[in-house]
Write a protein that holds these residues in place. Structure first.
Motif, PDB file in Angstrom:
ATOM      1  N   GLN A 319      13.091  28.283  16.148  1.00  0.00           N
ATOM      2  CA  GLN A 319      14.210  28.019  16.278  1.00  0.00           C
ATOM      3  C   GLN A 319      14.080  27.439  17.936  1.00  0.00           C
ATOM      4  O   GLN A 319      14.756  26.522  18.392  1.00  0.00           O
ATOM      5  N   ASN A 320      12.950  27.798  18.587  1.00  0.00           N
ATOM      6  CA  ASN A 320      12.659  27.424  20.084  1.00  0.00           C
ATOM      7  C   ASN A 320      12.477  25.964  19.929  1.00  0.00           C
ATOM      8  O   ASN A 320      12.911  25.299  20.790  1.00  0.00           O
ATOM      9  N   LYS A 321      11.748  25.584  19.040  1.00  0.00           N
ATOM     10  CA  LYS A 321      11.263  24.204  18.911  1.00  0.00           C
ATOM     11  C   LYS A 321      12.709  23.409  18.576  1.00  0.00           C
ATOM     12  O   LYS A 321      12.862  22.317  18.963  1.00  0.00           O
ATOM     13  N   ILE A 322      13.373  24.077  17.640  1.00  0.00           N
ATOM     14  CA  ILE A 322      14.673  23.208  17.462  1.00  0.00           C
ATOM     15  C   ILE A 322      15.464  22.931  18.640  1.00  0.00           C
ATOM     16  O   ILE A 322      16.075  22.100  18.829  1.00  0.00           O
ATOM     17  N   ASN A 323      15.493  24.143  19.434  1.00  0.00           N
ATOM     18  CA  ASN A 323      16.481  24.171  20.574  1.00  0.00           C
ATOM     19  C   ASN A 323      15.893  23.071  21.563  1.00  0.00           C
ATOM     20  O   ASN A 323      16.763  22.256  21.967  1.00  0.00           O
ATOM     21  N   GLU A 324      14.475  22.980  21.659  1.00  0.00           N
ATOM     22  CA  GLU A 324      13.775  21.857  22.435  1.00  0.00           C
ATOM     23  C   GLU A 324      14.155  20.445  22.094  1.00  0.00           C
ATOM     24  O   GLU A 324      14.377  19.749  22.938  1.00  0.00           O
ATOM     25  N   LEU A 325      13.953  20.375  20.812  1.00  0.00           N
ATOM     26  CA  LEU A 325      14.331  18.994  20.497  1.00  0.00           C
ATOM     27  C   LEU A 325      15.697  18.751  20.643  1.00  0.00           C
ATOM     28  O   LEU A 325      16.154  17.373  20.770  1.00  0.00           O
ATOM     29  N   GLU A 326      16.610  19.694  20.298  1.00  0.00           N
ATOM     30  CA  GLU A 326      18.082  19.169  20.761  1.00  0.00           C
ATOM     31  C   GLU A 326      18.204  18.780  22.243  1.00  0.00           C
ATOM     32  O   GLU A 326      19.092  17.880  22.377  1.00  0.00           O
ATOM     33  N   THR A 327      17.484  19.693  22.934  1.00  0.00           N
ATOM     34  CA  THR A 327      17.790  19.184  24.381  1.00  0.00           C
ATOM     35  C   THR A 327      17.247  18.026  24.766  1.00  0.00           C
ATOM     36  O   THR A 327      17.729  17.073  25.445  1.00  0.00           O
ATOM     37  N   ALA A 328      16.072  17.692  24.238  1.00  0.00           N
ATOM     38  CA  ALA A 328      15.559  16.535  24.383  1.00  0.00           C
ATOM     39  C   ALA A 328      16.289  15.178  24.027  1.00  0.00           C
ATOM     40  O   ALA A 328      16.509  14.022  24.541  1.00  0.00           O
TER      41      ALA A 328
END
Length: 334
Positions: A319-328
């Protein structure tokens, strides 16, 4: 006399040319020629794939009401939804299980066999399965249809045949019976408890591990496709009768045979293959590993447990990786 001898020679050559398919014609696994003939005589052709795959191309005249694994099964229990619901779906689709039916999906897909099992379980007697499915049909250069085909609604009543399956209670009595042989159709990692897909990992004590992919000419085809080492799923074609007999040489065709997997789908393919090889009494353990593992009093060989804490940590990391990708992605848009 020469004419008769020539005819016999032609018949023998045709049987040889079919390889492993000809032997199955007397059973429920059928080949391309059977499907073409069944189509011509008006048999029901049932495509069990997802609706979007069906609309991308299917056997002309085939009906479809979505992915059988999603439409007919509860996502949590991985078991059939209520009988009344299934009855309504079949009646609306015109799927008369008491008529001749050919079930297919993609080549080697166990859900095709689960479709066959579904028809037999609810009382049908004339169903067949086309192992090579849409891939075998397309490979032969036959016409592909991309519009929906429908049948008129019907009014039949489904009648579950409990003699075709083994319940949790029955399995707990049968598993250590010397007159019964148990086949585990899951992967070897599931069997050894390295791949845990229920509360516990491992296998039913005494079960024989023969993964259902071993029924294919090349059991590693799925992995090879994922790695792009092969371009087609041709390796998922069924082995010949001799090869399959060798695969199951440790089993006794005259013994009661119970096949299980995670929830009964992969087991359906292996059970059908065994029946076509002449095994007298083959049943599917309906609840399979999900049912066995969740009953904590049931003994397990190579027992392991699901590490919920580790699982939650992995989910959180994802989920953290998904959040980081969405932010990027948002940053790129700005």
């Amino acid at each position: 006399m020469k004419t008769i001898q020539h005819l016999i020679a032609v018949i023998l050559l045709s049987l040889i040319s079919f390889g492993g398919a000809a032997w199955a014609q007397s059973g429920t696994i059928v080949d391309l020629q059977y499907v073409k003939a069944a189509q011509q005589r008006g048999a029901i052709i049932w495509d069990v794939r997802a609706s979007n795959q069906y609309l991308e191309g299917h056997i002309p005249g085939a009906i479809n009401f979505g992915d059988i694994g999603t439409v007919l099964r509860d996502p949590n229990r991985e078991d059939f939804i209520d009988l009344a619901e299934i009855n309504a779906i079949f009646n609306k689709a015109g799927l008369d299980i008491y008529k001749e039916i050919v079930v297919y999906g993609s080549r080697g897909n166990p859900y095709s066999y689960f479709g066959l099992f579904t028809i037999h379980y609810f009382g049908g007697k004339q169903a067949k399965v086309f192992h090579d499915g849409i891939d075998g049909w397309a490979d032969a250069g036959l016409p592909i249809e991309k519009t929906s085909s429908t049948l008129g609604s019907i009014n039949i009543k489904l009648a579950p045949q409990e003699n075709l399956v083994v319940s949790n209670e029955q399995m707990r009595k049968l598993y250590n019976n010397q007159s019964v042989q148990v086949v585990d159709a899951r992967t070897f990692n599931e069997f050894k408890g390295n791949d845990v897909r229920a509360i516990r990992g491992g296998h039913i004590p005494g079960a024989i591990s023969i993964p259902y992919e071993q029924n294919w000419k090349d059991p590693a085809t799925g992995l090879k496709l994922a790695k792009k080492e092969v371009k087609t799923n041709a390796g998922m074609s069924l082995k010949t009768k001799d090869e399959l007999n060798a695969l199951y040489a440790k089993l006794d065709p005259n013994k009661e045979t119970v096949v299980y997997c995670q929830s009964g789908v992969r087991a359906a393919e292996t059970a059908t293959v065994l029946q076509n090889l002449g095994y007298k009494n083959v049943k599917i353990y309906d609840s399979s590993w999900l049912g066995w593992a969740s009953h904590l009093a049931s003994p397990v060989a190579d027992e392991t447990y699901l590490n919920v804490g580790m699982l939650n940590a992995r989910i959180a990391a994802m989920q953290n990786k998904i959040n980081e990708l969405e932010t990027a992605l948002k940053g790129n848009k700005n």
